[in-house]
Design a protein around this motif. Structure first.
Motif, PDB file in Angstrom:
ATOM      1  N   THR A 183      35.366  52.034  47.202  1.00 42.24           N
ATOM      2  CA  THR A 183      35.450  50.483  46.506  1.00 42.24           C
ATOM      3  C   THR A 183      34.041  50.244  46.034  1.00 42.24           C
ATOM      4  O   THR A 183      33.118  50.572  46.203  1.00 42.24           O
ATOM      5  CB  THR A 183      36.014  49.540  47.561  1.00 42.24           C
ATOM      6  N   VAL A 184      34.169  49.376  44.966  1.00 41.61           N
ATOM      7  CA  VAL A 184      33.179  48.851  44.280  1.00 41.61           C
ATOM      8  C   VAL A 184      33.111  47.325  44.366  1.00 41.61           C
ATOM      9  O   VAL A 184      33.876  46.730  43.935  1.00 41.61           O
ATOM     10  CB  VAL A 184      32.902  49.173  42.613  1.00 41.61           C
ATOM     11  N   ASP A 185      32.316  46.705  45.231  1.00 42.03           N
ATOM     12  CA  ASP A 185      32.184  45.313  45.726  1.00 42.03           C
ATOM     13  C   ASP A 185      31.482  44.650  44.507  1.00 42.03           C
ATOM     14  O   ASP A 185      30.272  44.912  44.200  1.00 42.03           O
ATOM     15  CB  ASP A 185      31.434  45.233  46.925  1.00 42.03           C
ATOM     16  N   VAL A 186      32.280  43.648  43.924  1.00 39.09           N
ATOM     17  CA  VAL A 186      31.494  42.816  42.835  1.00 39.09           C
ATOM     18  C   VAL A 186      31.520  41.291  43.244  1.00 39.09           C
ATOM     19  O   VAL A 186      31.592  40.651  42.539  1.00 39.09           O
ATOM     20  CB  VAL A 186      32.349  42.689  41.560  1.00 39.09           C
ATOM     21  N   THR A 187      31.603  41.018  44.781  1.00 35.52           N
ATOM     22  CA  THR A 187      31.596  39.439  44.879  1.00 35.52           C
ATOM     23  C   THR A 187      30.208  39.083  44.674  1.00 35.52           C
ATOM     24  O   THR A 187      29.012  39.604  44.474  1.00 35.52           O
ATOM     25  CB  THR A 187      31.730  39.760  46.597  1.00 35.52           C
ATOM     26  N   ASN A 188      30.270  37.820  44.416  1.00 35.28           N
ATOM     27  CA  ASN A 188      29.079  37.046  43.856  1.00 35.28           C
ATOM     28  C   ASN A 188      29.259  35.551  44.448  1.00 35.28           C
ATOM     29  O   ASN A 188      30.189  35.183  44.892  1.00 35.28           O
ATOM     30  CB  ASN A 188      28.837  37.170  42.303  1.00 35.28           C
ATOM     31  N   ALA A 189      28.315  34.780  44.083  1.00 39.54           N
ATOM     32  CA  ALA A 189      28.430  33.440  44.514  1.00 39.54           C
ATOM     33  C   ALA A 189      29.447  32.626  43.991  1.00 39.54           C
ATOM     34  O   ALA A 189      29.789  31.777  44.599  1.00 39.54           O
ATOM     35  CB  ALA A 189      27.087  32.862  44.232  1.00 39.54           C
ATOM     36  N   ASP A 190      30.012  33.095  42.597  1.00 40.03           N
ATOM     37  CA  ASP A 190      31.154  32.293  42.152  1.00 40.03           C
ATOM     38  C   ASP A 190      32.305  32.909  42.863  1.00 40.03           C
ATOM     39  O   ASP A 190      33.686  32.411  42.258  1.00 40.03           O
ATOM     40  CB  ASP A 190      31.133  32.455  40.638  1.00 40.03           C
ATOM     41  N   SER A 191      32.748  33.998  43.687  1.00 40.74           N
ATOM     42  CA  SER A 191      33.741  34.377  43.947  1.00 40.74           C
ATOM     43  C   SER A 191      34.502  33.377  44.712  1.00 40.74           C
ATOM     44  O   SER A 191      34.287  32.575  45.636  1.00 40.74           O
ATOM     45  CB  SER A 191      33.665  35.522  45.080  1.00 40.74           C
ATOM     46  N   ALA A 192      35.913  33.122  44.574  1.00 41.03           N
ATOM     47  CA  ALA A 192      36.890  32.368  44.919  1.00 41.03           C
ATOM     48  C   ALA A 192      36.800  32.157  46.703  1.00 41.03           C
ATOM     49  O   ALA A 192      37.109  33.428  47.194  1.00 41.03           O
ATOM     50  CB  ALA A 192      38.278  32.535  44.257  1.00 41.03           C
ATOM     51  N   GLY A 193      36.464  31.187  47.200  1.00 40.45           N
ATOM     52  CA  GLY A 193      36.571  31.219  48.561  1.00 40.45           C
ATOM     53  C   GLY A 193      35.557  31.777  49.307  1.00 40.45           C
ATOM     54  O   GLY A 193      35.696  32.301  50.279  1.00 40.45           O
ATOM     55  N   HIS A 194      34.715  32.514  48.516  1.00 37.57           N
ATOM     56  CA  HIS A 194      33.500  33.541  49.170  1.00 37.57           C
ATOM     57  C   HIS A 194      34.471  34.725  49.539  1.00 37.57           C
ATOM     58  O   HIS A 194      33.715  35.414  50.498  1.00 37.57           O
ATOM     59  CB  HIS A 194      32.728  32.792  49.900  1.00 37.57           C
ATOM     60  N   TRP A 195      35.475  34.916  49.088  1.00 37.52           N
ATOM     61  CA  TRP A 195      36.243  36.292  49.456  1.00 37.52           C
ATOM     62  C   TRP A 195      35.737  37.517  48.782  1.00 37.52           C
ATOM     63  O   TRP A 195      35.280  37.183  47.685  1.00 37.52           O
ATOM     64  CB  TRP A 195      37.673  36.123  49.032  1.00 37.52           C
ATOM     65  N   ARG A 196      35.712  38.573  49.478  1.00 37.64           N
ATOM     66  CA  ARG A 196      35.075  39.997  48.639  1.00 37.64           C
ATOM     67  C   ARG A 196      36.330  39.937  47.413  1.00 37.64           C
ATOM     68  O   ARG A 196      37.459  39.828  47.589  1.00 37.64           O
ATOM     69  CB  ARG A 196      35.311  41.002  49.920  1.00 37.64           C
ATOM     70  N   GLU A 197      35.460  40.458  46.327  1.00 37.72           N
ATOM     71  CA  GLU A 197      36.303  40.818  45.119  1.00 37.72           C
ATOM     72  C   GLU A 197      35.622  42.357  44.997  1.00 37.72           C
ATOM     73  O   GLU A 197      34.726  42.887  44.846  1.00 37.72           O
ATOM     74  CB  GLU A 197      35.875  39.961  43.915  1.00 37.72           C
ATOM     75  N   LEU A 198      36.879  43.251  44.523  1.00 37.44           N
ATOM     76  CA  LEU A 198      36.742  44.579  44.202  1.00 37.44           C
ATOM     77  C   LEU A 198      36.965  44.780  42.786  1.00 37.44           C
ATOM     78  O   LEU A 198      37.770  44.152  42.101  1.00 37.44           O
ATOM     79  CB  LEU A 198      37.522  45.519  45.166  1.00 37.44           C
ATOM     80  N   LEU A 199      36.091  45.703  42.185  1.00 31.66           N
ATOM     81  CA  LEU A 199      36.420  46.076  40.996  1.00 31.66           C
ATOM     82  C   LEU A 199      37.427  47.277  40.745  1.00 31.66           C
ATOM     83  O   LEU A 199      37.549  48.284  41.270  1.00 31.66           O
ATOM     84  CB  LEU A 199      34.990  46.376  40.000  1.00 31.66           C
ATOM     85  N   ALA A 200      38.620  46.777  40.030  1.00 27.08           N
ATOM     86  CA  ALA A 200      39.724  47.651  40.027  1.00 27.08           C
ATOM     87  C   ALA A 200      39.346  49.055  39.053  1.00 27.08           C
ATOM     88  O   ALA A 200      38.805  48.707  38.207  1.00 27.08           O
ATOM     89  CB  ALA A 200      41.033  46.950  39.256  1.00 27.08           C
TER      90      ALA A 200
END
Length: 127
Positions: A28-45
């Motif tokens: 996976t490629v983690d693209v989580t940042n300070a603006d991520s909703a609810g501070h949930w981890r975001e992944l780059l599809a």
């Protein structure tokens, strides 16, 4: 029972597999940042490295196929292989043989275990 074909330059069924395992993995490629909703981890599809590992145990079709695969292993070559799994599908593409083991007893057939790791783009056709 599955069928192991390849390399395509050999273009024959080289072994019947009595036991087999196919594993597909993707990093996976983690693209989580300070603006991520609810501070949930975001992944780059669609990003990350994908790989497949195929392992099987069985018997070689003949001495020539045993010799060819053994030579591919010792030379460290990457060849195009095709793995046919009834009821599942066909996987075809470049693989490297990463393990090749033999066993047998004095009154039985010689069997083998083999592992392949993908080395490029694979094609999958469902059964």
């Amino acid at each position: 029972m599955g069928r192991f074909c390849g390399p395509t330059s050999f273009s024959l069924t080289v072994a019947g597999l009595r036991a087999r395992q196919i594993a597909f993995n993707a990093e996976t490629v983690d693209v989580t940042n300070a603006d991520s909703a609810g501070h949930w981890r975001e992944l780059l599809a669609g990003a990350g490295v994908r790989r497949a590992a195929v392992s099987g145990a069985g018997v070689f079709r003949d001495q020539a196929s045993d010799l060819r695969l053994r030579q591919i292993f010792f030379d460290g070559l990457i060849e195009t292989f095709q793995v046919v799994v009834p009821g599942f599908g066909t996987i075809e593409g470049p693989f490297q043989i990463t393990a090749l083991e033999y066993r047998g007893d004095h009154a039985g057939e010689v069997t083998f275990d083999m592992s392949l790791d993908s080395a490029g783009l694979l094609a999958f056709a469902a059964a």
